[in-house]
Design a protein around this motif. Structure first.
Motif, mmCIF file in Angstrom:
data_model
loop_
_atom_site.group_PDB
_atom_site.id
_atom_site.type_symbol
_atom_site.label_atom_id
_atom_site.label_comp_id
_atom_site.label_asym_id
_atom_site.label_seq_id
_atom_site.Cartn_x
_atom_site.Cartn_y
_atom_site.Cartn_z
ATOM 1 N N ALA A 166 0.818 -1.204 0.000
ATOM 2 C CA ALA A 166 0.000 0.000 0.000
ATOM 3 C C ALA A 166 0.858 1.263 0.000
ATOM 4 C CB ALA A 166 -0.926 0.002 1.214
ATOM 5 N N VAL A 167 1.920 1.274 0.802
ATOM 6 C CA VAL A 167 2.798 2.440 0.845
ATOM 7 C C VAL A 167 3.538 2.598 -0.484
ATOM 8 C CG1 VAL A 167 4.816 3.460 1.951
ATOM 9 C CG2 VAL A 167 3.052 2.376 3.353
ATOM 10 N N ALA A 168 4.029 1.495 -1.034
ATOM 11 C CA ALA A 168 4.737 1.562 -2.310
ATOM 12 C C ALA A 168 3.823 2.091 -3.412
ATOM 13 C CB ALA A 168 5.281 0.185 -2.686
ATOM 14 N N GLU A 169 2.584 1.635 -3.433
ATOM 15 C CA GLU A 169 1.628 2.115 -4.429
ATOM 16 C C GLU A 169 1.331 3.589 -4.228
ATOM 17 O OE1 GLU A 169 -1.228 2.508 -7.436
ATOM 18 O OE2 GLU A 169 0.483 1.157 -7.134
ATOM 19 N N SER A 170 1.245 4.018 -2.962
ATOM 20 C CA SER A 170 0.995 5.426 -2.687
ATOM 21 C C SER A 170 2.158 6.297 -3.161
ATOM 22 C CB SER A 170 0.757 5.624 -1.191
ATOM 23 O OG SER A 170 0.319 6.929 -0.906
ATOM 24 N N VAL A 171 3.368 5.834 -2.933
ATOM 25 C CA VAL A 171 4.541 6.570 -3.419
ATOM 26 C C VAL A 171 4.542 6.622 -4.937
ATOM 27 C CG1 VAL A 171 7.062 6.551 -3.534
ATOM 28 C CG2 VAL A 171 5.921 6.080 -1.364
ATOM 29 N N ARG A 172 4.165 5.518 -5.579
ATOM 30 C CA ARG A 172 4.115 5.492 -7.049
ATOM 31 C C ARG A 172 3.094 6.513 -7.559
ATOM 32 N NH1 ARG A 172 1.289 3.908 -11.197
ATOM 33 N NH2 ARG A 172 -0.429 3.228 -9.858
ATOM 34 N N ARG A 173 1.933 6.564 -6.912
ATOM 35 C CA ARG A 173 0.912 7.527 -7.326
ATOM 36 C C ARG A 173 1.403 8.957 -7.131
ATOM 37 N NH1 ARG A 173 -4.168 6.033 -8.231
ATOM 38 N NH2 ARG A 173 -4.967 8.035 -7.459
ATOM 39 N N SER A 217 4.488 9.951 -7.300
ATOM 40 C CA SER A 217 5.492 10.230 -8.343
ATOM 41 C C SER A 217 4.849 10.560 -9.679
ATOM 42 C CB SER A 217 6.438 9.031 -8.493
ATOM 43 O OG SER A 217 5.797 7.957 -9.150
ATOM 44 N N ARG A 218 3.613 10.140 -9.866
ATOM 45 C CA ARG A 218 2.930 10.382 -11.133
ATOM 46 C C ARG A 218 1.871 11.478 -11.030
ATOM 47 N NH1 ARG A 218 0.853 4.941 -13.657
ATOM 48 N NH2 ARG A 218 0.621 6.366 -15.435
ATOM 49 N N GLY A 219 1.778 12.095 -9.863
ATOM 50 C CA GLY A 219 0.824 13.192 -9.690
ATOM 51 C C GLY A 219 -0.621 12.754 -9.753
ATOM 52 N N LEU A 220 -0.925 11.585 -9.189
ATOM 53 C CA LEU A 220 -2.265 11.015 -9.324
ATOM 54 C C LEU A 220 -3.167 11.266 -8.127
ATOM 55 C CD1 LEU A 220 -1.324 7.563 -10.929
ATOM 56 C CD2 LEU A 220 -2.152 9.643 -12.074
#
Length: 344
Positions: free
Chosen positions: A31-38, A40-43
């Motif tokens: 969940a944290v990794a996905e949040s960081v990914r989002r 990084s993409r401005g989502l």
């Protein structure tokens, strides 16, 4: 990868340092990794994190046995204890345990200019002496050695003498069944036994103690409607404990929402039997009596270095090796630590 209590943990054998840093379940890491990914993409929008904050708050409340409306969300134990300490009356008498973790004691000691007096006593004497004081502040489980305070004794004192009680559950919540709706204040950090990223902590405030605490960190997120209180006066804080909220550390709250939700679903009595059972099995191998705690302090020459050489991760506190047994630990970890300490 280890599996325990319906969760997976990406940790090698010998990790016995949950009392310092908890290992997150795989779901929280993802969940944290996905949040960081989002990110990084401005989502994401800032308001997208509100669900995680609310979920983590509600799950902490469930783990300590109080309504969610009593719980404020912050970043560290000391910041939250500081709100309590700043609200005790001038000249208040505060009783704490000897060698207590300083995030509990320093905020009260820092009020000395107002005549606030902090007295240390042996942990086993707190309940006996608490009636002579205005406030007792103590960790439910002591960080340095895992000893457990007499909660029922403190509850009786609070009821009979009116002494106010602050409990730090940072070394207890997550392995110990807790029913603390009677305490004036309950504070806890997320990054140890609650298996969350550092930067999330909570404070539960009893209704009877609400008038004694001021929102010294009042901010937009503590508003009755946070997204309508970002500009201008008048002061319009939440009507419940949210008035004490800090603006959240987003990723910490994302991880906490998942980790605490997993923990809150578990039978905490079964979790306690597992954790304490391993700790007491370890103690028995070393000729130590059972202690009813998931933390073991080993007072033996060279213990910490022997454990480290054998690949056992633990910590050193007050000159002793401190080992902590949580969900992901097994008999294999007990055997590994015992072999290390018996090595010549």
């Amino acid at each position: 990868m280890r599996e325990a209590f319906g969760a997976r943990f990406d940790v090698a054998p010998g990790y016995l340092d949950t009392a310092s840093i908890g290992i997150p379940p795989e779901q929280a890491t993802t969940a944290v990794a996905e949040s960081v990914r989002r990110w990084s993409r401005g989502l994401d929008k800032a308001s997208d994190f509100d669900v995680s904050v609310a979920t983590a708050r509600a799950m902490f409340a469930r783990l300590i046995g109080v309504p969610a409306g009593r719980v404020a969300s912050g970043a560290t134990v000391s910041q939250l204890v500081g709100l309590v300490a700043a609200g005790v009356p001038d000249g208040a008498r505060v009783l704490v345990a000897e060698q207590e973790f300083t995030s509990v004691t320093f905020p009260f000691a820092a009020q000395a200019e107002r005549g606030v007096r902090v007295t240390e006593a042996e942990l086993t004497e707190l309940a006996e002496r608490a009636g002579e004081y205005d406030v007792v502040a103590v960790s439910v489980v002591q960080s340095r050695d895992g000893r457990v305070v007499d909660l029922e004794g403190l509850r009786r004192v609070a009821r009979v003498h009116g002494t106010r009680v602050l409990l730090d559950v940072s070394q207890a919540a997550g392995w110990m069944p807790l029913h603390l709706d009677w305490a004036d204040w309950v504070v806890g950090a997320g990054y140890k036994w609650l298996l969350s990223p550092r930067g999330a902590a909570w404070l539960a405030v009893h209704p009877a103690a609400g008038d004694s605490i001021r929102p010294h960190s009042a901010n937009w997120y503590a508003g009755q409607d946070p997204w309508e209180s970002v500009y201008g006066l008048p002061l319009r804080l939440a009507a419940d404990a949210r008035a004490l909220d800090l603006s959240p550390a987003w990723f910490a709250q994302v991880g906490a929402a998942v980790a605490l939700s997993r923990l809150a679903e578990l039978d905490m009595a079964a979790v306690s039997r597992h954790c304490v059972g391993l700790a007491d099995a370890f103690r028995e191998e070393l000729g130590m009596p059972p202690a009813g705690s998931a933390i073991v302090a080993v007072d033996a020459a060279g213990a910490a270095s022997k454990l480290a050489e054998a690949g056992v991760r633990c910590s050193t506190r007050a000159g002793r090796a401190r080992l902590a047994f949580h969900l992901h630990n097994t008999d294999e970890d007990v055997a590994l630590a015992v072999r290390a300490l018996r090595a010549a």
